[in-house]
Design a protein around this motif. Structure first.
Motif, PDB file in Angstrom:
ATOM      1  N   HIS A   1      -0.784   9.767  12.784  1.00 10.10           N
ATOM      2  CA  HIS A   1      -0.257  10.689  13.987  1.00 10.10           C
ATOM      3  C   HIS A   1      -0.423  10.807  14.742  1.00 10.10           C
ATOM      4  N   VAL A   2      -0.175   9.666  15.269  1.00  5.18           N
ATOM      5  CA  VAL A   2       0.007   9.058  16.818  1.00  5.18           C
ATOM      6  C   VAL A   2       1.146   9.741  17.415  1.00  5.18           C
ATOM      7  N   ARG A   3       2.110   8.987  16.415  1.00  2.76           N
ATOM      8  CA  ARG A   3       3.308   8.826  16.503  1.00  2.76           C
ATOM      9  C   ARG A   3       4.336  10.074  15.369  1.00  2.76           C
ATOM     10  N   SER A   4       3.443  10.848  15.211  1.00  3.86           N
ATOM     11  CA  SER A   4       4.061  12.547  14.647  1.00  3.86           C
ATOM     12  C   SER A   4       4.878  12.710  15.574  1.00  3.86           C
ATOM     13  N   LEU A   5       5.967  13.888  15.404  1.00  2.00           N
ATOM     14  CA  LEU A   5       6.866  14.352  15.891  1.00  2.00           C
ATOM     15  C   LEU A   5       6.059  16.022  16.875  1.00  2.00           C
ATOM     16  N   GLU A   6       4.726  15.883  16.377  1.00  2.00           N
ATOM     17  CA  GLU A   6       3.560  17.302  17.296  1.00  2.00           C
ATOM     18  C   GLU A   6       2.956  16.313  17.861  1.00  2.00           C
ATOM     19  N   THR A   7       2.448  15.088  18.253  1.00  2.00           N
ATOM     20  CA  THR A   7       2.050  14.712  18.654  1.00  2.00           C
ATOM     21  C   THR A   7       2.687  14.234  19.782  1.00  2.00           C
ATOM     22  N   THR A   8       3.385  13.787  19.615  1.00  2.00           N
ATOM     23  CA  THR A   8       4.832  12.732  20.459  1.00  2.00           C
ATOM     24  C   THR A   8       5.392  14.145  21.446  1.00  2.00           C
ATOM     25  N   SER A   9       5.281  15.369  20.964  1.00  2.00           N
ATOM     26  CA  SER A   9       6.336  16.431  22.430  1.00  2.00           C
ATOM     27  C   SER A   9       5.481  16.388  22.601  1.00  2.00           C
ATOM     28  N   ALA A  10       4.022  17.350  22.157  1.00  4.46           N
ATOM     29  CA  ALA A  10       2.389  16.980  23.678  1.00  4.46           C
ATOM     30  C   ALA A  10       2.700  16.190  24.448  1.00  4.46           C
TER      31      ALA A  10
ATOM     32  N   ASP B   1       3.031   0.529  25.425  1.00  2.71           N
ATOM     33  CA  ASP B   1       3.179   1.368  24.398  1.00  2.71           C
ATOM     34  C   ASP B   1       1.385   2.215  24.519  1.00  2.71           C
ATOM     35  N   MET B   2       0.762   2.480  25.503  1.00  6.88           N
ATOM     36  CA  MET B   2      -0.774   2.558  26.297  1.00  6.88           C
ATOM     37  C   MET B   2      -1.363   4.153  25.898  1.00  6.88           C
ATOM     38  N   ILE B   3      -0.436   4.560  26.173  1.00  5.63           N
ATOM     39  CA  ILE B   3      -0.652   5.820  25.839  1.00  5.63           C
ATOM     40  C   ILE B   3      -1.433   6.111  24.364  1.00  5.63           C
ATOM     41  N   GLU B   4      -1.135   5.979  23.197  1.00  8.54           N
ATOM     42  CA  GLU B   4      -1.625   6.094  21.569  1.00  8.54           C
ATOM     43  C   GLU B   4      -3.327   5.732  21.566  1.00  8.54           C
ATOM     44  N   ARG B   5      -3.448   4.641  23.127  1.00 14.10           N
ATOM     45  CA  ARG B   5      -4.783   4.566  22.745  1.00 14.10           C
ATOM     46  C   ARG B   5      -5.581   5.035  23.383  1.00 14.10           C
ATOM     47  N   GLU B   6      -5.483   6.182  24.542  1.00 14.98           N
ATOM     48  CA  GLU B   6      -5.437   6.725  25.292  1.00 14.98           C
ATOM     49  C   GLU B   6      -6.246   7.813  24.374  1.00 14.98           C
ATOM     50  N   ILE B   7      -4.915   7.706  23.434  1.00 12.14           N
ATOM     51  CA  ILE B   7      -5.118   9.607  22.742  1.00 12.14           C
ATOM     52  C   ILE B   7      -5.534   9.932  21.657  1.00 12.14           C
ATOM     53  N   ALA B   8      -5.485   8.149  21.126  1.00  6.37           N
ATOM     54  CA  ALA B   8      -6.184   8.425  19.805  1.00  6.37           C
ATOM     55  C   ALA B   8      -6.987   6.823  19.967  1.00  6.37           C
ATOM     56  N   PRO B   9      -8.213   6.695  20.860  1.00  4.54           N
ATOM     57  CA  PRO B   9      -9.097   4.683  20.862  1.00  4.54           C
ATOM     58  C   PRO B   9      -9.697   4.342  19.884  1.00  4.54           C
ATOM     59  N   ARG B  10      -9.643   5.091  18.647  1.00  3.46           N
ATOM     60  CA  ARG B  10     -10.370   5.011  17.338  1.00  3.46           C
ATOM     61  C   ARG B  10      -9.413   5.810  15.924  1.00  3.46           C
ATOM     62  N   PRO B  11      -9.884   4.979  15.056  1.00  2.00           N
ATOM     63  CA  PRO B  11      -8.735   6.071  14.117  1.00  2.00           C
ATOM     64  C   PRO B  11      -9.696   7.345  13.375  1.00  2.00           C
TER      65      PRO B  11
ATOM     66  N   GLY C   1      -6.239  11.854  28.507  1.00  2.00           N
ATOM     67  CA  GLY C   1      -6.148  10.738  28.352  1.00  2.00           C
ATOM     68  C   GLY C   1      -5.202  10.398  28.921  1.00  2.00           C
ATOM     69  N   ILE C   2      -3.558  11.190  29.437  1.00  2.28           N
ATOM     70  CA  ILE C   2      -2.955  10.449  30.615  1.00  2.28           C
ATOM     71  C   ILE C   2      -3.272   9.866  31.693  1.00  2.28           C
ATOM     72  N   HIS C   3      -4.524  11.203  32.010  1.00  2.00           N
ATOM     73  CA  HIS C   3      -5.130  10.319  33.371  1.00  2.00           C
ATOM     74  C   HIS C   3      -6.366   9.164  33.737  1.00  2.00           C
ATOM     75  N   GLU C   4      -6.492   8.712  32.099  1.00  2.00           N
ATOM     76  CA  GLU C   4      -7.407   8.225  32.115  1.00  2.00           C
ATOM     77  C   GLU C   4      -5.738   6.542  32.507  1.00  2.00           C
ATOM     78  N   LEU C   5      -5.274   7.551  31.640  1.00  2.30           N
ATOM     79  CA  LEU C   5      -4.258   5.583  31.816  1.00  2.30           C
ATOM     80  C   LEU C   5      -3.267   5.779  33.122  1.00  2.30           C
ATOM     81  N   ASP C   6      -3.774   6.935  33.993  1.00  3.40           N
ATOM     82  CA  ASP C   6      -2.864   6.895  35.292  1.00  3.40           C
ATOM     83  C   ASP C   6      -3.647   5.721  35.845  1.00  3.40           C
ATOM     84  N   LYS C   7      -5.014   5.584  35.556  1.00  4.58           N
ATOM     85  CA  LYS C   7      -5.693   4.861  36.808  1.00  4.58           C
ATOM     86  C   LYS C   7      -5.616   3.327  36.055  1.00  4.58           C
ATOM     87  N   LYS C   8      -5.405   3.000  35.105  1.00  6.42           N
ATOM     88  CA  LYS C   8      -4.998   1.674  34.769  1.00  6.42           C
ATOM     89  C   LYS C   8      -3.991   1.214  34.783  1.00  6.42           C
ATOM     90  N   LEU C   9      -3.149   2.496  35.309  1.00  7.41           N
ATOM     91  CA  LEU C   9      -1.898   1.549  35.306  1.00  7.41           C
ATOM     92  C   LEU C   9      -1.990   1.586  37.300  1.00  7.41           C
TER      93      LEU C   9
END
Length: 389
Positions: free
Chosen positions: A106-115, A57-67, A76-84
């Motif tokens: 919004h992190v689980r909205s259709l628009e954000t998930t598709s992006a 589930d970690m990608i969500e916290r990389e693109i939205a670390p705080r409300p 966010g993808i590149h940061e998660l890639d390094k951590k993994l």
């Protein structure tokens, strides 16, 4: 390239001071002794297959670390890639959700998930590890079905899970506890939380749910994707999901659900953090208890990929088969559950996705290899030629 003097965790045994030869990113030879001419000397460190994470589930916290603090998705993808990579994960299924009623907003909205899915596809060839998409379909969110169907037909999804977070069953069988949790996490009044819960319970009565569910299942099977059910809480729920075509029961809530999944030949997946802590954060089935009962098939990062290594050692103490069996839960078993046959084991012909681990009070990952190439190192494992120079 030879990796020599490692303690090899093979599918059925542990070989002290063994060696592995890698050619063109694949394991070409395995020897039970050190070799004289090697690129790396492991100094007795463990060598395991790279971890295959089916639910992170970690990608969500990389693109939205705080409300209200949203970061660029590619960042966010590149940061998660390094951590993994640093956590020993060499194949990762990003668990992205279509659940607009989630506490994550919004992190689980259709628009954000598709992006996010679009970003993962665009960057895939430029990342350290192999990233794939695990689409979580919340069955009450029927409005998401057309978007997911399009993504499935475009070949943008690699795995699908069927989730139902309706309060009163599954993970949220205690409605009162769920209301309190929602009130705290969303900083809302009890009355507002009760209204949200009532609305979500009402959503389960939508007459289109079953038809849309079968459409998603049919498309997933048409494209030969692994299909998972989520938070199964009873033998009856497992039987229903199995009959739909599900082959993975992820995060079963109760022992009877895990027993039924095992009886029906489903892969039972639980979280590495659960195994490390010895308990579920929600008070559900313990991964260690499932392992003791011979019911645990594979583990996933869930929300904390660094938990893989310590969880493996915890599981090795309780699971039949010891360390090789525990390692398989994070590697070979996960790969097979996802339909991947080219990785997950230290065996000739398998991808040279490997993790060097040093045992200690805190077990440490010293290096991660993907296809024979180092994608993470903490600086303690040096090429022998460089040391000689």
């Amino acid at each position: 390239m030879w990796l020599s003097n490692f303690t090899l965790v093979l599918p059925d045994e542990v070989v002290e001071r063994g060696s592995v030869r890698i050619e063109d990113g694949v394991i070409a030879e395995i020897r039970p002794e050190p070799v004289k001419i090697a690129t790396f000397d492991g100094g007795g460190r463990l060598l395991m297959p790279g971890f295959v994470d089916l639910h992170g589930d970690m990608i969500e916290r990389e693109i939205a670390p705080r409300p209200n603090a949203t970061m660029p998705i590619d960042f966010g993808i590149h940061e998660l890639d390094k951590k993994l990579a640093a956590a020993g994960v060499t194949t990762a299924y990003a668990a992205v959700s279509f659940a607009t009623e989630s506490v994550y907003g919004h992190v689980r909205s259709l628009e954000t998930t598709s992006a996010v899915i679009k970003g993962l596809r665009a960057l895939r060839d430029h990342l350290l590890i192999d990233h794939r998409v695990h689409a979580r379909y919340e069955i009450t969110n029927v409005g998401a079905a057309p978007t997911l169907e399009r993504l499935l037909n475009d070949g943008a999804v690699d795995m699908v899970s069927l989730t139902d977070h309706t309060p009163g069953q599954g993970q949220y069988n205690n409605i009162e506890a769920y209301i309190l949790s929602m009130s705290e996490r969303r900083s809302m009044s009890r009355e507002a939380a009760e209204e949200v819960v009532a609305r979500r319970i009402a959503m389960r009565q939508d007459p289109d749910i079953e038809a849309k569910l079968r459409d998603i299942v049919g498309l997933s099977l048409k494209h030969s994707l692994s299909l998972a059910s989520h938070d199964d809480d009873s033998a009856e729920k497992v039987a229903e999901m199995h009959d739909l075509g599900v082959t993975i029961s992820e995060f079963p809530v109760t022992l009877p659900a895990a027993e039924e999944a095992h009886r029906r030949g489903l892969w039972t997946l639980m979280g590495a953090p659960n195994a490390l802590r010895g308990q579920s954060m929600s008070g559900n089935l313990s991964a260690l208890d499932a392992a003791r009962a011979g019911l645990l098939g594979t583990i996933a990062a869930d929300y904390h990929p660094a938990a893989f290594v310590p969880a493996i050692f915890k599981l090795a103490d309780v699971a039949s088969g010891g360390l090789p069996a525990a390692v398989a839960m994070a590697t070979a078993n996960a790969a097979r559950a996802a339909g991947l046959t080219d990785r997950g084991a230290i065996a000739v012909g398998q991808k040279a996705d490997l993790v060097a681990v040093e045992r200690g009070t805190v077990h440490r990952i010293r290096a991660t290899f993907r296809g024979g190439r180092i994608v993470y190192s903490d600086g303690t494992l040096h090429p022998l030629a460089a040391m000689a120079a």
